[in-house]
Design a protein around this motif. Structure first.
Motif, mmCIF file in Angstrom:
data_model
loop_
_atom_site.group_PDB
_atom_site.id
_atom_site.type_symbol
_atom_site.label_atom_id
_atom_site.label_comp_id
_atom_site.label_asym_id
_atom_site.label_seq_id
_atom_site.Cartn_x
_atom_site.Cartn_y
_atom_site.Cartn_z
ATOM 1 N N SER A 188 0.774 -1.229 0.000
ATOM 2 C CA SER A 188 0.000 0.000 0.000
ATOM 3 C C SER A 188 0.810 1.286 0.000
ATOM 4 C CB SER A 188 -0.945 0.021 1.212
ATOM 5 O OG SER A 188 -0.205 -0.007 2.414
ATOM 6 N N PRO A 189 2.112 1.303 0.372
ATOM 7 C CA PRO A 189 2.792 2.600 0.478
ATOM 8 C C PRO A 189 2.831 3.345 -0.846
ATOM 9 C CG PRO A 189 4.075 0.876 1.554
ATOM 10 C CD PRO A 189 2.980 0.194 0.793
ATOM 11 N N ARG A 190 2.730 4.667 -0.746
ATOM 12 C CA ARG A 190 2.892 5.527 -1.907
ATOM 13 C C ARG A 190 4.280 6.163 -1.862
ATOM 14 N NH1 ARG A 190 -2.282 9.403 -2.372
ATOM 15 N NH2 ARG A 190 -2.016 9.621 -0.134
ATOM 16 N N SER A 191 4.771 6.565 -3.010
ATOM 17 C CA SER A 191 6.072 7.213 -3.061
ATOM 18 C C SER A 191 5.972 8.590 -2.431
ATOM 19 C CB SER A 191 6.556 7.334 -4.506
ATOM 20 O OG SER A 191 5.756 8.275 -5.216
ATOM 21 N N ALA A 192 7.133 9.142 -2.035
ATOM 22 C CA ALA A 192 7.149 10.468 -1.412
ATOM 23 C C ALA A 192 6.629 11.529 -2.374
ATOM 24 C CB ALA A 192 8.569 10.804 -0.951
ATOM 25 N N ARG A 193 6.939 11.374 -3.661
ATOM 26 C CA ARG A 193 6.435 12.347 -4.636
ATOM 27 C C ARG A 193 4.917 12.300 -4.715
ATOM 28 N NH1 ARG A 193 8.557 13.061 -10.840
ATOM 29 N NH2 ARG A 193 10.471 13.470 -9.693
ATOM 30 N N GLN A 194 4.353 11.086 -4.695
ATOM 31 C CA GLN A 194 2.896 10.961 -4.711
ATOM 32 C C GLN A 194 2.271 11.582 -3.466
ATOM 33 O OE1 GLN A 194 2.787 6.665 -5.131
ATOM 34 N NE2 GLN A 194 1.993 6.821 -7.215
ATOM 35 N N LEU A 195 2.897 11.348 -2.316
ATOM 36 C CA LEU A 195 2.370 11.891 -1.067
ATOM 37 C C LEU A 195 2.414 13.417 -1.067
ATOM 38 C CD1 LEU A 195 3.997 9.374 1.426
ATOM 39 C CD2 LEU A 195 1.569 9.558 0.904
ATOM 40 N N LEU A 196 3.529 13.979 -1.539
ATOM 41 C CA LEU A 196 3.646 15.437 -1.579
ATOM 42 C C LEU A 196 2.603 16.032 -2.518
ATOM 43 C CD1 LEU A 196 5.129 18.042 -0.792
ATOM 44 C CD2 LEU A 196 6.727 17.607 -2.678
ATOM 45 N N GLU A 248 -3.046 28.845 3.347
ATOM 46 C CA GLU A 248 -3.185 29.168 4.763
ATOM 47 C C GLU A 248 -2.935 27.954 5.657
ATOM 48 O OE1 GLU A 248 -7.014 30.948 5.224
ATOM 49 O OE2 GLU A 248 -6.485 32.743 4.078
ATOM 50 N N GLU A 249 -1.851 27.231 5.344
ATOM 51 C CA GLU A 249 -1.447 26.071 6.127
ATOM 52 C C GLU A 249 -0.057 26.323 6.697
ATOM 53 O OE1 GLU A 249 -1.567 23.282 8.266
ATOM 54 O OE2 GLU A 249 -3.195 22.866 6.846
ATOM 55 N N ASP A 250 0.284 25.637 7.761
ATOM 56 C CA ASP A 250 1.597 25.747 8.374
ATOM 57 C C ASP A 250 2.630 25.047 7.484
ATOM 58 O OD1 ASP A 250 3.843 25.803 9.945
ATOM 59 O OD2 ASP A 250 3.016 24.576 11.568
ATOM 60 N N PRO A 251 3.635 25.757 6.981
ATOM 61 C CA PRO A 251 4.617 25.123 6.081
ATOM 62 C C PRO A 251 5.357 23.957 6.716
ATOM 63 C CG PRO A 251 4.791 27.514 5.962
ATOM 64 C CD PRO A 251 3.883 27.202 7.118
ATOM 65 N N THR A 252 5.528 23.964 8.045
ATOM 66 C CA THR A 252 6.276 22.868 8.675
ATOM 67 C C THR A 252 5.567 21.532 8.519
ATOM 68 O OG1 THR A 252 5.224 23.272 10.832
ATOM 69 C CG2 THR A 252 7.283 24.439 10.359
ATOM 70 N N VAL A 253 4.254 21.573 8.253
ATOM 71 C CA VAL A 253 3.519 20.322 8.076
ATOM 72 C C VAL A 253 3.964 19.606 6.805
ATOM 73 C CG1 VAL A 253 1.225 19.329 7.736
ATOM 74 C CG2 VAL A 253 1.541 21.186 9.358
ATOM 75 N N LEU A 254 4.320 20.375 5.779
ATOM 76 C CA LEU A 254 4.722 19.774 4.493
ATOM 77 C C LEU A 254 6.218 19.508 4.394
ATOM 78 C CD1 LEU A 254 3.090 19.093 1.843
ATOM 79 C CD2 LEU A 254 1.834 20.329 3.588
ATOM 80 N N TYR A 255 7.002 20.092 5.279
ATOM 81 C CA TYR A 255 8.450 19.995 5.121
ATOM 82 C C TYR A 255 8.965 18.554 5.143
ATOM 83 C CZ TYR A 255 13.386 21.252 5.504
ATOM 84 O OH TYR A 255 14.730 21.386 5.279
ATOM 85 N N LEU A 260 11.525 14.159 1.786
ATOM 86 C CA LEU A 260 11.516 12.799 1.251
ATOM 87 C C LEU A 260 11.372 12.792 -0.265
ATOM 88 C CD1 LEU A 260 9.366 10.776 3.807
ATOM 89 C CD2 LEU A 260 11.827 10.662 3.459
ATOM 90 N N ALA A 261 10.527 13.678 -0.794
ATOM 91 C CA ALA A 261 10.337 13.739 -2.247
ATOM 92 C C ALA A 261 11.619 14.143 -2.963
ATOM 93 C CB ALA A 261 9.214 14.720 -2.588
ATOM 94 N N VAL A 266 14.133 12.284 6.563
ATOM 95 C CA VAL A 266 13.446 13.216 7.447
ATOM 96 C C VAL A 266 14.472 13.822 8.393
ATOM 97 C CG1 VAL A 266 11.204 12.104 7.346
ATOM 98 C CG2 VAL A 266 12.876 11.298 8.991
ATOM 99 N N ASP A 267 14.187 15.004 8.873
ATOM 100 C CA ASP A 267 15.165 15.773 9.635
ATOM 101 C C ASP A 267 15.492 15.072 10.949
ATOM 102 O OD1 ASP A 267 16.848 17.677 10.566
ATOM 103 O OD2 ASP A 267 15.491 19.358 10.258
#
Length: 367
Positions: A188-196, A248-255, A260-261, A266-267
């Motif tokens: 089931s996992p999706r690639s990081a590009r797909q998730l982004l 209007e979203e917090d950028p840290t949520v997508l970082y 990964l993409a 991850v940091d």
């Protein structure tokens, strides 16, 4: 008089032998065979299908390895671990068959394919006849697809086949304690590009602005934004941040997903358990956003080994559950547990902040 020519493969000068007819392009049969091996395949869709199948099997292997590691940490019984080993063996055989078929379609010799496996070309020929390859890959489709199976993000077709969609098997156990961390054949996992791309698309839909408005804010073209949202392009961080700001979203949520993409882990530049727990929380929120933010009870309903209360706590608070719960939750969000394990491990093993730092997390933050 015969005019010397230059070989199209080795570029050496040679004098063609024989009478009139088609002009000779190669000095030897070996050069002619080499040119055929290098020639691009005539059937581009079939070549794409080979590539997609190999990628799909490799992703399945990665998910299965994650499940095995999690089962070991959960101290699962030997029979359960052997089930994972058997599943890994099946996927490895599938991968070998898919690679052999692609290699033969591309004109690679049996010798070249046999050397990395440490066997003779005759042994490889006997193992992977055309009929054996067909049976193996068709068996994979039968094993992974069914009337109740959920298809992956895009259809995956076997080479030389159309219309059979590969997907993970469904089914669950009534006994929560007996529920495996991942079904042995689930993919089931999706690639990081797909998730982004999924996360950005969800934000854009929720915000409701046009692509033109979004592109103007990010200082790029609407066509570029369209390619980003359809996974064709990986945006830079300034463009990603501009899109997130516009929505209007917090950028840290997508970082975390953006890293990964771009093939960055991850940091993990954290020095305390509190910092690791915070980064863990951001990663889980990234996956939750990419999954269009389903309610905790819906995630738990898809995996009866997950508790809705614990899912809610992990999504809304800086909370690090145990590893089996983490594997199940990340899998339910179609992420890869291996991507978050460094942060999970750091949150569990790094020292806490000194006592004079009042922001230390309570012990209840760790499940």
């Amino acid at each position: 008089m015969t005019v010397p020519r230059r070989c199209s493969t080795c570029r050496r000068s040679f004098t063609p032998k024989g009478g009139p007819g088609r002009p000779k392009l190669y000095c030897t049969a070996a050069c002619r065979a080499a040119a055929r091996r290098k020639a691009p395949p005539d059937n581009a869709p079939a070549d794409t299908a080979h590539h997609e199948l190999i990628v799909e099997i490799a992703e399945t292997l990665r998910a299965q390895a994650d499940a095995l590691i999690a089962s070991i940490h959960e101290q699962q019984g030997s029979s359960g671990l052997l089930e994972h080993r058997a599943a890994l063996g099946r996927h490895l055989d599938d991968l070998e068959a898919a690679i052999i078929r692609r290699g033969r379609v591309h004109g690679e010799s049996w010798d070249a394919l046999a050397i990395p496996l440490g066997i003779s070309n005759e042994t490889l020929r006997k193992k992977w006849t055309a009929q054996a390859l067909d049976r193996r890959l068709e068996r994979r489709t039968t094993r992974s697809a069914g009337p109740s199976a959920r298809p992956p993000d895009g259809p995956v077709f076997l080479p030389r086949q159309r219309g059979t969609v590969a997907g993970p098997p469904s089914g669950s156990h009534d006994d929560r304690a007996a529920t495996p961390l991942l079904p042995p054949d689930e993919a089931s996992p999706r690639s990081a590009r797909q998730l982004l791309a999924a996360a950005l698309s969800h934000l854009q839909r929720c915000q409701g602005g046009s692509l033109r408005e979004l592109a103007d804010h990010a200082q790029v073209t609407p066509s570029y934004i369209s390619r980003v949202l359809s996974e064709e392009r990986r945006p830079s961080w300034p463009v990603t941040r501009a899109i997130v700001d516009f929505c209007e979203e917090d950028p840290t949520v997508l970082y975390p997903l953006w890293r990964l993409a771009h093939h960055q882990p991850v940091d993990v530049r954290v020095v305390t358990a509190e910092e690791a727990a915070l980064e863990f929380h951001r990663f889980i929120r990234s996956l939750h956003l990419a999954a269009t933010r389903p309610e905790p009870h819906l995630l738990a309903a898809g995996n009866n080994a997950l508790s809705p209360t614990e899912v809610h706590q992990t999504l809304t608070k800086v909370y690090v559950p145990d590893w089996p719960t983490t594997v199940r939750l990340v899998g339910a969000l179609q992420g890869r547990p291996a991507d978050v394990r460094p942060l999970w491990h750091a949150a569990r093993t790094l020292p806490p902040k000194p006592r004079d730092h009042r922001s230390s997390l309570p012990a209840g933050s760790f499940g």
